[in-house]
Motif scaffolding. Structure first.
Motif, PDB file in Angstrom:
ATOM      1  N   GLY A  68      28.027  48.049  48.053  1.00 61.08           N
ATOM      2  CA  GLY A  68      27.989  48.913  49.233  1.00 61.08           C
ATOM      3  C   GLY A  68      29.159  49.878  49.222  1.00 61.08           C
ATOM      4  N   SER A  69      29.393  50.517  50.379  1.00 66.33           N
ATOM      5  CA  SER A  69      30.530  51.442  50.489  1.00 66.33           C
ATOM      6  C   SER A  69      31.817  50.735  50.086  1.00 66.33           C
ATOM      7  CB  SER A  69      30.687  51.942  51.929  1.00 66.33           C
ATOM      8  OG  SER A  69      29.587  52.690  52.293  1.00 66.33           O
ATOM      9  N   HIS A  70      31.993  49.523  50.601  1.00 66.64           N
ATOM     10  CA  HIS A  70      33.121  48.676  50.196  1.00 66.64           C
ATOM     11  C   HIS A  70      32.509  47.397  49.643  1.00 66.64           C
ATOM     12  CE1 HIS A  70      35.042  50.809  53.850  1.00 66.64           C
ATOM     13  NE2 HIS A  70      35.206  51.540  52.771  1.00 66.64           N
ATOM     14  N   SER A  71      32.219  47.389  48.365  1.00 64.46           N
ATOM     15  CA  SER A  71      31.518  46.218  47.838  1.00 64.46           C
ATOM     16  C   SER A  71      32.445  45.006  47.827  1.00 64.46           C
ATOM     17  CB  SER A  71      30.941  46.502  46.457  1.00 64.46           C
ATOM     18  OG  SER A  71      31.927  47.008  45.612  1.00 64.46           O
ATOM     19  N   LYS A  72      31.834  43.834  47.963  1.00 67.71           N
ATOM     20  CA  LYS A  72      32.585  42.587  48.072  1.00 67.71           C
ATOM     21  C   LYS A  72      32.159  41.637  46.964  1.00 67.71           C
ATOM     22  CE  LYS A  72      33.759  43.828  52.400  1.00 67.71           C
ATOM     23  NZ  LYS A  72      35.099  44.256  52.777  1.00 67.71           N
ATOM     24  N   TRP A  73      33.118  40.879  46.464  1.00 71.09           N
ATOM     25  CA  TRP A  73      32.853  39.747  45.578  1.00 71.09           C
ATOM     26  C   TRP A  73      33.411  38.519  46.268  1.00 71.09           C
ATOM     27  CZ3 TRP A  73      30.578  39.983  40.618  1.00 71.09           C
ATOM     28  CH2 TRP A  73      30.278  41.290  40.176  1.00 71.09           C
ATOM     29  N   ALA A  74      32.551  37.498  46.461  1.00 74.44           N
ATOM     30  CA  ALA A  74      32.994  36.297  47.176  1.00 74.44           C
ATOM     31  C   ALA A  74      32.770  35.079  46.299  1.00 74.44           C
ATOM     32  CB  ALA A  74      32.223  36.152  48.488  1.00 74.44           C
ATOM     33  N   HIS A  75      33.799  34.270  46.184  1.00 77.54           N
ATOM     34  CA  HIS A  75      33.700  33.027  45.423  1.00 77.54           C
ATOM     35  C   HIS A  75      33.324  31.894  46.388  1.00 77.54           C
ATOM     36  CE1 HIS A  75      35.959  29.637  43.100  1.00 77.54           C
ATOM     37  NE2 HIS A  75      34.661  29.573  42.919  1.00 77.54           N
ATOM     38  N   LEU A  76      32.145  31.265  46.160  1.00 76.96           N
ATOM     39  CA  LEU A  76      31.641  30.217  47.045  1.00 76.96           C
ATOM     40  C   LEU A  76      31.713  28.870  46.344  1.00 76.96           C
ATOM     41  CD1 LEU A  76      28.353  31.870  48.354  1.00 76.96           C
ATOM     42  CD2 LEU A  76      30.713  32.255  49.057  1.00 76.96           C
ATOM     43  N   SER A  77      32.185  27.888  47.083  1.00 72.32           N
ATOM     44  CA  SER A  77      32.211  26.533  46.534  1.00 72.32           C
ATOM     45  C   SER A  77      32.067  25.549  47.682  1.00 72.32           C
ATOM     46  CB  SER A  77      33.531  26.298  45.787  1.00 72.32           C
ATOM     47  OG  SER A  77      33.573  24.970  45.288  1.00 72.32           O
TER      48      SER A  77
ATOM     49  N   ALA B 199      36.810  42.805  38.710  1.00 71.27           N
ATOM     50  CA  ALA B 199      36.218  41.591  39.282  1.00 71.27           C
ATOM     51  C   ALA B 199      35.926  40.543  38.217  1.00 71.27           C
ATOM     52  CB  ALA B 199      34.934  41.951  40.037  1.00 71.27           C
ATOM     53  N   LYS B 200      36.293  40.812  36.980  1.00 69.72           N
ATOM     54  CA  LYS B 200      35.948  39.905  35.875  1.00 69.72           C
ATOM     55  C   LYS B 200      36.416  38.464  36.114  1.00 69.72           C
ATOM     56  CE  LYS B 200      35.339  40.344  30.896  1.00 69.72           C
ATOM     57  NZ  LYS B 200      35.556  41.232  29.740  1.00 69.72           N
ATOM     58  N   PRO B 201      37.639  38.259  36.661  1.00 68.78           N
ATOM     59  CA  PRO B 201      38.038  36.875  36.935  1.00 68.78           C
ATOM     60  C   PRO B 201      37.073  36.179  37.899  1.00 68.78           C
ATOM     61  CG  PRO B 201      39.919  38.361  37.119  1.00 68.78           C
ATOM     62  CD  PRO B 201      38.702  39.217  36.975  1.00 68.78           C
ATOM     63  N   TYR B 202      36.355  36.978  38.719  1.00 69.56           N
ATOM     64  CA  TYR B 202      35.365  36.392  39.614  1.00 69.56           C
ATOM     65  C   TYR B 202      34.104  35.980  38.881  1.00 69.56           C
ATOM     66  CZ  TYR B 202      37.598  36.852  44.133  1.00 69.56           C
ATOM     67  OH  TYR B 202      38.430  36.661  45.194  1.00 69.56           O
ATOM     68  N   TRP B 203      33.537  36.901  38.095  1.00 66.61           N
ATOM     69  CA  TRP B 203      32.179  36.649  37.592  1.00 66.61           C
ATOM     70  C   TRP B 203      32.105  35.988  36.223  1.00 66.61           C
ATOM     71  CZ3 TRP B 203      31.247  39.361  33.123  1.00 66.61           C
ATOM     72  CH2 TRP B 203      31.906  40.594  32.944  1.00 66.61           C
ATOM     73  N   LEU B 204      33.206  36.054  35.456  1.00 61.25           N
ATOM     74  CA  LEU B 204      33.117  35.552  34.082  1.00 61.25           C
ATOM     75  C   LEU B 204      32.810  34.051  34.051  1.00 61.25           C
ATOM     76  CD1 LEU B 204      33.467  36.764  31.205  1.00 61.25           C
ATOM     77  CD2 LEU B 204      35.758  35.766  31.224  1.00 61.25           C
ATOM     78  N   GLY B 205      31.721  33.690  33.423  1.00 59.12           N
ATOM     79  CA  GLY B 205      31.357  32.293  33.281  1.00 59.12           C
ATOM     80  C   GLY B 205      30.818  31.635  34.539  1.00 59.12           C
ATOM     81  N   GLN B 206      30.544  32.428  35.574  1.00 60.77           N
ATOM     82  CA  GLN B 206      30.052  31.891  36.843  1.00 60.77           C
ATOM     83  C   GLN B 206      28.561  32.166  37.029  1.00 60.77           C
ATOM     84  OE1 GLN B 206      31.560  30.303  39.384  1.00 60.77           O
ATOM     85  NE2 GLN B 206      33.727  30.407  38.790  1.00 60.77           N
ATOM     86  N   GLN B 207      27.962  31.372  37.903  1.00 60.50           N
ATOM     87  CA  GLN B 207      26.639  31.696  38.414  1.00 60.50           C
ATOM     88  C   GLN B 207      26.808  32.895  39.362  1.00 60.50           C
ATOM     89  OE1 GLN B 207      22.934  29.062  39.720  1.00 60.50           O
ATOM     90  NE2 GLN B 207      24.802  28.438  40.742  1.00 60.50           N
ATOM     91  N   ILE B 208      25.963  33.935  39.190  1.00 62.78           N
ATOM     92  CA  ILE B 208      26.164  35.172  39.957  1.00 62.78           C
ATOM     93  C   ILE B 208      24.929  35.504  40.780  1.00 62.78           C
ATOM     94  CG2 ILE B 208      26.754  37.629  39.841  1.00 62.78           C
ATOM     95  CD1 ILE B 208      27.791  37.122  36.978  1.00 62.78           C
ATOM     96  N   GLY B 209      25.139  35.833  42.050  1.00 62.72           N
ATOM     97  CA  GLY B 209      24.073  36.357  42.898  1.00 62.72           C
ATOM     98  C   GLY B 209      24.454  37.759  43.356  1.00 62.72           C
ATOM     99  N   VAL B 210      23.476  38.678  43.365  1.00 52.06           N
ATOM    100  CA  VAL B 210      23.734  40.028  43.864  1.00 52.06           C
ATOM    101  C   VAL B 210      22.835  40.249  45.076  1.00 52.06           C
ATOM    102  CG1 VAL B 210      23.661  42.500  43.352  1.00 52.06           C
ATOM    103  CG2 VAL B 210      24.358  40.884  41.575  1.00 52.06           C
ATOM    104  N   ILE B 211      23.441  40.641  46.191  1.00 50.25           N
ATOM    105  CA  ILE B 211      22.673  40.855  47.416  1.00 50.25           C
ATOM    106  C   ILE B 211      22.118  42.269  47.410  1.00 50.25           C
ATOM    107  CG2 ILE B 211      22.729  40.877  49.936  1.00 50.25           C
ATOM    108  CD1 ILE B 211      23.286  38.136  48.815  1.00 50.25           C
ATOM    109  N   GLY B 212      20.807  42.382  47.502  1.00 49.51           N
ATOM    110  CA  GLY B 212      20.170  43.686  47.486  1.00 49.51           C
ATOM    111  C   GLY B 212      19.061  43.684  46.457  1.00 49.51           C
ATOM    112  N   ALA B 213      18.013  44.482  46.712  1.00 49.78           N
ATOM    113  CA  ALA B 213      16.894  44.552  45.773  1.00 49.78           C
ATOM    114  C   ALA B 213      16.793  45.979  45.280  1.00 49.78           C
ATOM    115  CB  ALA B 213      15.597  44.140  46.471  1.00 49.78           C
ATOM    116  N   GLY B 214      16.739  46.176  43.994  1.00 53.85           N
ATOM    117  CA  GLY B 214      16.611  47.523  43.446  1.00 53.85           C
ATOM    118  C   GLY B 214      17.821  48.372  43.744  1.00 53.85           C
TER     119      GLY B 214
END
Lengths: 296, 296
Positions: free
Chosen positions: B142-151, B241-256
């Motif tokens: 988005g305008s200010h995209s977010k990466w959130a680590h969930l556990s 954001a690589k420390p966030y996504w590398l080797g993790q299960q990733i979900g992206v919110i939004g279609a297309g």
């Protein structure tokens, strides 16, 4: 006032500056006008010039030498780029259409990576004229700041950075505008911002948002926010330009203000830089172009 | 139409969306309004809501659950941030002033590095409601995209990037505006841009200017320029954001659209991502908040 021997023009996007010159390089008079290239159609340049120069143009046709965006495709007439590596004033001057004896200095281009400059080549030439035999790297801060590698009188390569325009766009057209408006300047916040992106340049887009978040959470003042924004952007530029400046002799075009920030940031990295007055080098470059044309 | 059991609202800066809901989670009707938080003074929210909802509000007081910038300091009423690490819906709902039974979901804050979100916490909660027990990293472009680590049902940490706003500011308010206007999309240019800044993120400010220079020197078309601008910015975000996504299960919110670009860019790095429909997760999050309130 007697008619000048020639007229020097620095004709940028937003502004026109002119100097009535003597043959020996003395400035007789300086004038300015807001009629930059961005405000003019091709047939508007000659009237704008006549309006500003007025009595300078009385008598014999006076040679006029111009640099800057006046030579862009959307300018008075397109002055084709000279391709680096080459001396900063290596291309032939382009004659402006109309009844004046006006000549435009070509910009420089580079094919890989694609890059262009218009106006800065004249400042580079002026710096070399004032510092004969100088080798090293010149930094020209601005909306699109330039780093140019000079060796043996030639521009070997150069690189542009959108730092100034990013600062303007972010402080006027992003959520950061709420945080950076106001007066004042926090030097420590600037230094910290430079250090942060110089060591971790990949964090820029994330570090930018911390300016807004810190304001929301901790009520940081605008002096801190503005200095941090400037520091983060200049730090990222210095990180990218490091192959240019590391271990080199460095000159920064400009006195105080923005140029002073670059010198401060470089100094913190143990890289001392010489500052040169921007008007002096522009005028020296226009003078060098006039001499080349007179001797040709 | 019979009165809804409750009303779900996604009230952002530029837009208001509402759903008339049944107790069992069924949507009876959806409506939208351009009266976003950015267009309203504090006393304008209740009238704007009544205007959009109309007959939904007939009869008994209907509970209303809202997320987004409606809870910002400049919004209807400030809903204080909950501080991570915490579940996405851990803070108490804030009652809106006035005669409606309206409640606002608090955003999330993080102290080091300073960061905030408002609205995305509801999407995170909805994603978890639809994918119970899911651990990994969610990307919300988005305008200010977010990466959130969930556990274990909690937001452990998150990071915002100004990528969308940088794209808008650069394509509307910088010299790049001359090069990116028009239609079309060049996928190869997008992929190349991503690869360039993902591997060399420090080159962003310089790589951006090459878009303009290549247009001037080689007449690149706007489809290439626009896709390259987007690729360079998203590549820089992925690098940071690589420390966030590398080797993790990733979900992206939004279609297309924008979300699809992130999925494409991540896929090229060997990081497959699941896409989730943004409206579905928002509604699931609002429903989770309504259930929490009803059961409290």
């Amino acid at each position: 006032m007697s008619a000048p021997d020639w007229i020097a023009l620095d004709w940028g996007t937003t502004h026109l500056r002119g100097w009535a010159m003597r043959r020996d390089g003395t400035v007789i008079e300086e004038r300015g006008s807001p009629r930059g290239m961005g405000t003019l159609a091709p047939d508007g340049f000659e009237p704008a010039l006549r309006e500003m120069c007025g009595d300078w143009l009385d008598g014999d046709p006076v040679p006029i030498i111009a640099c800057g965006m006046v030579g862009a495709k959307q300018g008075w007439v397109e002055a084709a780029y000279a391709s680096v590596p080459c001396p900063p004033l290596s291309g032939a001057l382009t004659a402006a259409p109309g009844r004046l004896d006006a000549w435009i200095i070509p910009g420089l281009s580079q094919s890989g990576p694609a890059d262009v400059m218009r106006g800065e080549e004249t400042q580079v030439a002026g710096f070399l004229a004032l510092n004969p035999g100088w080798d090293g790297v010149l930094c020209l801060p601005g909306s699109h700041s330039k780093w140019a590698h000079l060796s043996a009188g030639e521009v070997v390569s150069f690189r542009s950075f959108m730092t100034g325009e990013l600062y303007a766009a972010l402080s006027q057209h992003s959520v950061l505008r709420h945080s950076v408006q106001g007066e004042g300047w926090d030097e420590a916040a600037f230094d910290d911002g430079v250090a942060e992106t110089l060591s971790r340049p990949e964090r820029l887009a994330s570090a930018l948002f911390t300016i807004r978040a810190a304001d929301l959470l901790e009520g940081r003042d605008s002096a801190t926010a503005r200095a941090r924004l400037s520091g983060l952007l200049i730090g990222a530029e210095l990180a990218a330009a490091k192959p240019y400046w590391l271990g080199q002799q460095i000159g920064v075009i400009g006195a105080g203000g923005l140029a002073g920030l670059y010198v401060r940031a470089l100094g913190a990295q143990g890289a001392p830089a010489t500052q040169a007055n921007a008007t002096a080098v522009t005028l020296a470059g226009l003078t060098a172009a006039w001499k080349q044309r007179t001797q040709a």
